[in-house]
Scaffold this active site. Sequence first.
Site, PDB file in Angstrom:
ATOM      1  N   GLY A  70      -9.431  32.206 -14.578  1.00 24.14           N
ATOM      2  CA  GLY A  70     -10.602  33.042 -14.818  1.00 24.14           C
ATOM      3  C   GLY A  70     -10.499  34.341 -14.037  1.00 24.14           C
ATOM      4  O   GLY A  70      -9.688  34.479 -13.124  1.00 24.14           O
ATOM      5  N   GLY A 118      -8.314  28.238 -15.020  1.00 19.32           N
ATOM      6  CA  GLY A 118      -8.864  28.282 -16.367  1.00 19.32           C
ATOM      7  C   GLY A 118      -7.814  28.187 -17.455  1.00 19.32           C
ATOM      8  O   GLY A 118      -8.107  27.742 -18.573  1.00 19.32           O
ATOM      9  N   GLU A 141      -7.587  26.387  -6.468  1.00 15.33           N
ATOM     10  CA  GLU A 141      -8.955  26.704  -6.021  1.00 15.33           C
ATOM     11  C   GLU A 141      -9.201  26.547  -4.526  1.00 15.33           C
ATOM     12  O   GLU A 141      -9.939  27.336  -3.930  1.00 15.33           O
ATOM     13  CB  GLU A 141      -9.963  25.852  -6.809  1.00 15.33           C
ATOM     14  N   ASP A 149     -11.898  23.022 -11.306  1.00 14.95           N
ATOM     15  CA  ASP A 149     -12.903  22.868 -12.356  1.00 14.95           C
ATOM     16  C   ASP A 149     -12.210  22.817 -13.715  1.00 14.95           C
ATOM     17  O   ASP A 149     -11.094  22.340 -13.809  1.00 14.95           O
ATOM     18  CB  ASP A 149     -13.958  23.987 -12.259  1.00 14.95           C
TER      19      ASP A 149
END
Length: 359
Positions: A70, A118, A141, A149
């Site tokens: 992302g 992502g 992350e 995520d």
Amino acid sequence: MTHTHPEPEVRFERTGHLGRIILNRPRAINALTATMVSLIADTLDAWEHDDGVATVLLSGAGERGLCAGGDIVAIYRDAANGGADSARFWAEEYRLNARISSYPKPYVALMDGIVLGGGVGISAHARHRVVTERTKVGMPETGIGFIPDVGGTYLLSRAPGELGTHAALTAGTLTGPDAVLMGLADIYVDSGRLQDLAAALAEKPVQEVLDAFAQEVPPAPLAAARPWIDDCYGHDDVETIVDALHRAGTADANQAAGVVLSKSPSALKVTLESLRRARALPDLESVLEQEYRVSLNALAAPDFAEGVRAQVIDKDRSPQWRPATLAEVRQADVHAYFEAPQGRPGLWENHPLTSQEQR
């Protein structure tokens, strides 16, 4: 006077009975924006009911990789303004991850080059996942004070033994063979053959093509490390894991302990708790719901902004984590990450559960 039209962030192409999704921000290693997520979701909806599309193929423009994740700088800036845009982005992104997982037509992801964060979410949930000798897959992350995520805790919690715990806590990158070993990919193909593979998918049935192109998977580097990884990461608190790594008596385990200790203490503890809880949850949708709550709470915590500042904005690589040590992170604070943030609807409120609809 000539008008130059900006390149679209995603290209959609039709060849034969193949629908192609080509992420098209090569300078940013195709990092995902809210617009890209929305366009992909709308196109998958349209192609599901289009008899002319038999197979969907995801790839990335440029030479560097499928997708670097992302747009964390945009999320970092939004966090300072209350995080409303990020909450919307994640909701759409996580729903897309679930949509891909349950997509009724064959969805093939070319996980060539860099595939991070992502990028894992839009590829590793696919029905057919192709890696190459250039593949570098990772969930980075914890290095920016965040928690895996996009269904990453679902995938990593279901990897063999404790390989997923090792990958999540170290935020390390995996080779193509490692990704196959861990269940994040299925098929190994030399990168030089991907163009021919795409051309064949336009003309022939997907399984026939993949069977023809699949090569023997080279040995996975992580396979030899399984004994100490399973032994050391089998504990349910990070301090015990680090202690076990120090005592394992191998240089690689000792190095892993140092890597883990360089990450955000809060992110490490929440990540481990996320993995253990995800392992007990029944399906991807329920894990994504958990990740959505955790992500929103992480956005409001100090370590995410500090991690992005240190790694991406100032690039001094010296984050000042708060709290600074594992011992200072209270269990009550860890559990608070799993509470629904006030004023935010749940991920599936007003939205159908995609795969459960089709069961």
